[in-house]
Design a protein around this motif. Sequence first.
Motif, PDB file in Angstrom:
ATOM      1  N   THR A   1       0.836  -1.187   0.000  1.00  0.00           N
ATOM      2  CA  THR A   1       0.000   0.000   0.000  1.00  0.00           C
ATOM      3  C   THR A   1       0.878   1.246   0.000  1.00  0.00           C
ATOM      4  OG1 THR A   1      -1.984   0.988   1.015  1.00  0.00           O
ATOM      5  CG2 THR A   1      -0.285   0.162   2.518  1.00  0.00           C
ATOM      6  N   MET A   2       0.280   2.404   0.186  1.00  0.00           N
ATOM      7  CA  MET A   2       1.001   3.661   0.009  1.00  0.00           C
ATOM      8  C   MET A   2       1.633   4.123   1.318  1.00  0.00           C
ATOM      9  SD  MET A   2      -0.975   5.602  -3.015  1.00  0.00           S
ATOM     10  CE  MET A   2       0.660   5.917  -3.686  1.00  0.00           C
ATOM     11  N   PRO A   3       2.670   4.951   1.224  1.00  0.00           N
ATOM     12  CA  PRO A   3       3.374   5.372   2.440  1.00  0.00           C
ATOM     13  C   PRO A   3       2.486   6.200   3.358  1.00  0.00           C
ATOM     14  CG  PRO A   3       4.151   6.611   0.531  1.00  0.00           C
ATOM     15  CD  PRO A   3       3.265   5.524   0.000  1.00  0.00           C
ATOM     16  N   LEU A   4       2.720   6.065   4.655  1.00  0.00           N
ATOM     17  CA  LEU A   4       1.935   6.806   5.640  1.00  0.00           C
ATOM     18  C   LEU A   4       2.327   8.275   5.699  1.00  0.00           C
ATOM     19  CD1 LEU A   4       1.814   4.161   8.516  1.00  0.00           C
ATOM     20  CD2 LEU A   4       0.071   4.664   6.789  1.00  0.00           C
ATOM     21  N   SER A   5       3.459   8.620   5.096  1.00  0.00           N
ATOM     22  CA  SER A   5       3.882  10.018   4.977  1.00  0.00           C
ATOM     23  C   SER A   5       4.303  10.261   3.542  1.00  0.00           C
ATOM     24  CB  SER A   5       5.047  10.319   5.930  1.00  0.00           C
ATOM     25  OG  SER A   5       5.494  11.656   5.777  1.00  0.00           O
ATOM     26  N   ASP A   6       3.552  11.103   2.816  1.00  0.00           N
ATOM     27  CA  ASP A   6       3.837  11.373   1.407  1.00  0.00           C
ATOM     28  C   ASP A   6       3.293  12.749   1.064  1.00  0.00           C
ATOM     29  OD1 ASP A   6       4.902  10.817  -1.062  1.00  0.00           O
ATOM     30  OD2 ASP A   6       3.300   9.478  -1.701  1.00  0.00           O
ATOM     31  N   TYR A   7       3.598  13.227  -0.130  1.00  0.00           N
ATOM     32  CA  TYR A   7       3.216  14.577  -0.512  1.00  0.00           C
ATOM     33  C   TYR A   7       1.711  14.736  -0.684  1.00  0.00           C
ATOM     34  CZ  TYR A   7       2.066  13.462  -5.379  1.00  0.00           C
ATOM     35  OH  TYR A   7       1.448  12.976  -6.517  1.00  0.00           O
ATOM     36  N   HIS A   8       1.001  13.657  -0.974  1.00  0.00           N
ATOM     37  CA  HIS A   8      -0.424  13.715  -1.283  1.00  0.00           C
ATOM     38  C   HIS A   8      -1.208  13.075  -0.141  1.00  0.00           C
ATOM     39  CE1 HIS A   8      -4.166  13.627  -3.410  1.00  0.00           C
ATOM     40  NE2 HIS A   8      -3.645  13.777  -4.623  1.00  0.00           N
ATOM     41  N   ALA A   9      -2.181  13.802   0.410  1.00  0.00           N
ATOM     42  CA  ALA A   9      -2.959  13.267   1.522  1.00  0.00           C
ATOM     43  C   ALA A   9      -3.714  12.001   1.139  1.00  0.00           C
ATOM     44  CB  ALA A   9      -3.938  14.328   2.033  1.00  0.00           C
ATOM     45  N   ASP A  10      -4.192  11.915  -0.112  1.00  0.00           N
ATOM     46  CA  ASP A  10      -4.869  10.689  -0.550  1.00  0.00           C
ATOM     47  C   ASP A  10      -3.965   9.470  -0.391  1.00  0.00           C
ATOM     48  OD1 ASP A  10      -7.123  12.120  -1.259  1.00  0.00           O
ATOM     49  OD2 ASP A  10      -6.982  11.709  -3.412  1.00  0.00           O
ATOM     50  N   HIS A  11      -2.664   9.652  -0.658  1.00  0.00           N
ATOM     51  CA  HIS A  11      -1.724   8.553  -0.519  1.00  0.00           C
ATOM     52  C   HIS A  11      -1.630   8.110   0.935  1.00  0.00           C
ATOM     53  CE1 HIS A  11       0.686   9.726  -4.417  1.00  0.00           C
ATOM     54  NE2 HIS A  11      -0.619   9.608  -4.626  1.00  0.00           N
ATOM     55  N   GLU A  12      -1.510   9.087   1.822  1.00  0.00           N
ATOM     56  CA  GLU A  12      -1.374   8.773   3.242  1.00  0.00           C
ATOM     57  C   GLU A  12      -2.620   8.064   3.784  1.00  0.00           C
ATOM     58  OE1 GLU A  12       1.581  12.449   4.521  1.00  0.00           O
ATOM     59  OE2 GLU A  12      -0.555  12.599   4.979  1.00  0.00           O
ATOM     60  N   ILE A  13      -3.787   8.548   3.394  1.00  0.00           N
ATOM     61  CA  ILE A  13      -5.029   7.935   3.881  1.00  0.00           C
ATOM     62  C   ILE A  13      -5.178   6.534   3.316  1.00  0.00           C
ATOM     63  CG2 ILE A  13      -7.544   8.128   3.852  1.00  0.00           C
ATOM     64  CD1 ILE A  13      -7.080  11.216   3.878  1.00  0.00           C
ATOM     65  N   THR A  14      -4.766   6.336   2.061  1.00  0.00           N
ATOM     66  CA  THR A  14      -4.782   4.987   1.491  1.00  0.00           C
ATOM     67  C   THR A  14      -3.901   4.051   2.301  1.00  0.00           C
ATOM     68  OG1 THR A  14      -5.273   5.789  -0.732  1.00  0.00           O
ATOM     69  CG2 THR A  14      -4.245   3.617  -0.562  1.00  0.00           C
ATOM     70  N   GLY A  15      -2.722   4.530   2.696  1.00  0.00           N
ATOM     71  CA  GLY A  15      -1.849   3.721   3.538  1.00  0.00           C
ATOM     72  C   GLY A  15      -2.510   3.365   4.862  1.00  0.00           C
ATOM     73  N   GLN A  16      -3.231   4.319   5.441  1.00  0.00           N
ATOM     74  CA  GLN A  16      -3.942   4.046   6.690  1.00  0.00           C
ATOM     75  C   GLN A  16      -5.034   3.000   6.481  1.00  0.00           C
ATOM     76  OE1 GLN A  16      -5.342   7.762   8.390  1.00  0.00           O
ATOM     77  NE2 GLN A  16      -3.434   8.786   7.827  1.00  0.00           N
ATOM     78  N   LEU A  17      -5.771   3.135   5.376  1.00  0.00           N
ATOM     79  CA  LEU A  17      -6.824   2.163   5.074  1.00  0.00           C
ATOM     80  C   LEU A  17      -6.236   0.767   4.856  1.00  0.00           C
ATOM     81  CD1 LEU A  17      -8.959   4.321   2.611  1.00  0.00           C
ATOM     82  CD2 LEU A  17      -9.663   3.589   4.903  1.00  0.00           C
ATOM     83  N   GLY A  18      -5.132   0.703   4.125  1.00  0.00           N
ATOM     84  CA  GLY A  18      -4.497  -0.578   3.879  1.00  0.00           C
ATOM     85  C   GLY A  18      -3.985  -1.223   5.149  1.00  0.00           C
ATOM     86  N   ARG A  19      -3.405  -0.409   6.016  1.00  0.00           N
ATOM     87  CA  ARG A  19      -2.902  -0.938   7.287  1.00  0.00           C
ATOM     88  C   ARG A  19      -4.052  -1.505   8.117  1.00  0.00           C
ATOM     89  NH1 ARG A  19      -0.491   2.648  12.331  1.00  0.00           N
ATOM     90  NH2 ARG A  19      -0.376   0.922  13.811  1.00  0.00           N
ATOM     91  N   ALA A  20      -5.132  -0.737   8.254  1.00  0.00           N
ATOM     92  CA  ALA A  20      -6.251  -1.170   9.093  1.00  0.00           C
ATOM     93  C   ALA A  20      -6.935  -2.408   8.524  1.00  0.00           C
ATOM     94  CB  ALA A  20      -7.254  -0.030   9.250  1.00  0.00           C
ATOM     95  N   ALA A  21      -7.223  -2.380   7.218  1.00  0.00           N
ATOM     96  CA  ALA A  21      -7.948  -3.492   6.607  1.00  0.00           C
ATOM     97  C   ALA A  21      -7.127  -4.771   6.601  1.00  0.00           C
ATOM     98  CB  ALA A  21      -8.358  -3.126   5.188  1.00  0.00           C
ATOM     99  N   SER A  22      -5.838  -4.658   6.390  1.00  0.00           N
ATOM    100  CA  SER A  22      -4.999  -5.847   6.325  1.00  0.00           C
ATOM    101  C   SER A  22      -5.001  -6.596   7.651  1.00  0.00           C
ATOM    102  CB  SER A  22      -3.562  -5.478   5.923  1.00  0.00           C
ATOM    103  OG  SER A  22      -2.955  -4.644   6.904  1.00  0.00           O
ATOM    104  N   PHE A  23      -5.090  -5.882   8.744  1.00  0.00           N
ATOM    105  CA  PHE A  23      -5.040  -6.512  10.054  1.00  0.00           C
ATOM    106  C   PHE A  23      -6.349  -7.178  10.433  1.00  0.00           C
ATOM    107  CE2 PHE A  23      -5.191  -6.543  14.726  1.00  0.00           C
ATOM    108  CZ  PHE A  23      -4.019  -7.235  15.001  1.00  0.00           C
ATOM    109  N   VAL A  24      -7.467  -6.564  10.046  1.00  0.00           N
ATOM    110  CA  VAL A  24      -8.760  -7.013  10.581  1.00  0.00           C
ATOM    111  C   VAL A  24      -9.595  -7.827   9.598  1.00  0.00           C
ATOM    112  CG1 VAL A  24     -10.165  -5.009   9.910  1.00  0.00           C
ATOM    113  CG2 VAL A  24     -10.662  -6.212  12.071  1.00  0.00           C
ATOM    114  N   TYR A  25      -9.254  -7.826   8.301  1.00  0.00           N
ATOM    115  CA  TYR A  25     -10.172  -8.405   7.311  1.00  0.00           C
ATOM    116  C   TYR A  25     -10.467  -9.869   7.547  1.00  0.00           C
ATOM    117  CZ  TYR A  25      -7.116 -11.362   4.430  1.00  0.00           C
ATOM    118  OH  TYR A  25      -6.318 -12.374   3.969  1.00  0.00           O
ATOM    119  N   ALA A  26      -9.504 -10.606   8.110  1.00  0.00           N
ATOM    120  CA  ALA A  26      -9.696 -12.040   8.312  1.00  0.00           C
ATOM    121  C   ALA A  26     -10.463 -12.364   9.584  1.00  0.00           C
ATOM    122  CB  ALA A  26      -8.342 -12.754   8.329  1.00  0.00           C
ATOM    123  N   ALA A  27     -10.797 -11.362  10.383  1.00  0.00           N
ATOM    124  CA  ALA A  27     -11.644 -11.598  11.549  1.00  0.00           C
ATOM    125  C   ALA A  27     -13.062 -11.896  11.063  1.00  0.00           C
ATOM    126  CB  ALA A  27     -11.640 -10.369  12.455  1.00  0.00           C
TER     127      ALA A  27
END
Length: 259
Positions: free
Chosen positions: A114-140
């Motif tokens: 997924t995208m870096p948590l710190s980048d020039y574009h806020a969309d990139h950062e939020i995508t990284g946050q979404l990827g981090r959260a979903a990757s951890f919980v999706y299999a629950a």
Amino acid sequence: MPQTDSNPDRKVALALMAHPDDAEIACAGTLIRLVDSGWSVHIATVTAGDCGAVTGSPDQVARMRMAEATEAAQLIGATYHCLGEPDGRLVYDRSALQKTIDLFRKVAPTLAITMPLSDYHADHEITGQLGRAASFVYAAPNASELPLIDGSTVPHLYYCDGHGGMDRNGKVIEPTTMVDVSDQSDRKTAMLACHKSQREWLRVHNGIDDYLVAMQNHDAVRGRQMGVQSAECFVQHRGHGYPANDVLTELLSPKNADP
């Protein structure tokens, strides 16, 4: 807590990006190597990139950019998905997160980029946050109403390189993982070239006249750091509950080079 698997039997990779063309810029060479190694690869964008054009309505631009992304993915036998969130106005909220969790649930990746948590574009950062959260919980089991695929697990998770190898404060990103993509450069360039709408947009908005060359130049800079012609860089997420072994290096290091 979902189970983790440091050596997954399922060979399914998901690249969760913010916009069409982000994967082609940041990690397509690695995705090509995974496909060539027998992995099933999915490329997803949280937005359709509807703000990324000089002319055209949001719907027109979205359709055009999703078509370009689909064409690029098909060049390597990958599958493209779009979550349909608004370009440039992406927020981390329950709706966007549930869409992301549901995507992970459908794909059940054992490797996610997924995208870096710190980048020039806020969309990139939020995508990284979404990827981090979903990757951890999706299999629950209770994280989604979609059925749970056998073998669903907390995947190996990597953040791709920031623009120019920098975070949002201009600090150089120090990668944990570098992948030689020298032999994949031409195919990666062909994938990025599918995004024909972006050359004029980036020239006007970002001052980049030829972003194919800009991508190649950045890969060459990272390649020199690795001692190869072209490279892509990643930072592995090794937080509690995630596999800690560097599966990309194990799979794609020179001693395990593609046949």
